[in-house]
Design a protein around this motif. Structure first.
Motif, PDB file in Angstrom:
ATOM      1  N   GLU A   1      23.116  25.587  12.482  1.00 17.69           N
ATOM      2  CA  GLU A   1      22.658  25.452  11.100  1.00 17.69           C
ATOM      3  C   GLU A   1      21.623  26.515  10.756  1.00 17.69           C
ATOM      4  O   GLU A   1      21.622  27.045   9.642  1.00 17.69           O
TER       5      GLU A   1
ATOM      6  N   ASN B   1      22.040  29.192   7.802  1.00 16.33           N
ATOM      7  CA  ASN B   1      21.037  29.312   6.747  1.00 16.33           C
ATOM      8  C   ASN B   1      20.469  30.735   6.687  1.00 16.33           C
ATOM      9  O   ASN B   1      20.209  31.267   5.617  1.00 16.33           O
TER      10      ASN B   1
ATOM     11  N   ARG C   1      23.025  32.953   5.017  1.00 21.65           N
ATOM     12  CA  ARG C   1      23.048  32.705   3.568  1.00 21.65           C
ATOM     13  C   ARG C   1      21.874  33.378   2.887  1.00 21.65           C
ATOM     14  O   ARG C   1      21.965  33.779   1.737  1.00 21.65           O
TER      15      ARG C   1
END
Length: 132
Positions: free
Chosen positions: A123, A127, A130
């Motif tokens: 994750e 992140n 992104r």
């Protein structure tokens, strides 16, 4: 009169041994189960003389075993470390599989054994990507 080799660039970065020499003249792997993401794991040697074993293996085979000694490594990573084409690397890995020195597993089989990466790390990577 000049010799034809005088015009060749003597580059020390280039390997002196051609891939077909490393593979004993073989140009294709005898296996079709090795892909770029197939994971290779070294197997323990049982009852073999380590000195005789080292003499039986080429340096590239020994490098593959060293790379895979501490956990699974993808075929693509092994090829990159050896600085050899993937096709040549597959032949070398096939030799080691036939000799019972390594095991090949598709990445999904490895993940199904409970060896999944930590979700918090995945994750965080997602992140971070992104955020770029």
């Amino acid at each position: 009169m000049r010799h034809w080799t005088e015009e060749l660039d003597d580059d020390a970065d280039q390997p002196l041994v051609r891939p077909y020499t490393i593979t004993g003249g073989r140009t294709t792997a005898g296996r079709d189960d090795l892909t770029l993401i197939t994971l290779i794991t070294a197997l323990p040697v049982v009852g073999a003389d380590p000195a005789a074993d080292r003499q039986a293996l080429q340096p590239e085979h020994r490098t593959v075993l060293r790379l895979c000694a501490h956990g699974p490594v993808a075929v693509a990573e092994i090829a990159a470390e050896l600085d050899l084409p993937v096709s040549v690397t597959k032949i070398l890995i096939g030799d080691l599989i036939d000799a019972g020195r390594v095991r090949a597993r598709p990445p999904l089989a490895f993940a199904q054994n409970g060896n999944l990466p930590d979700m918090t790390i995945l994750e965080a990577v997602r992140n971070g990507l992104r955020g770029l």
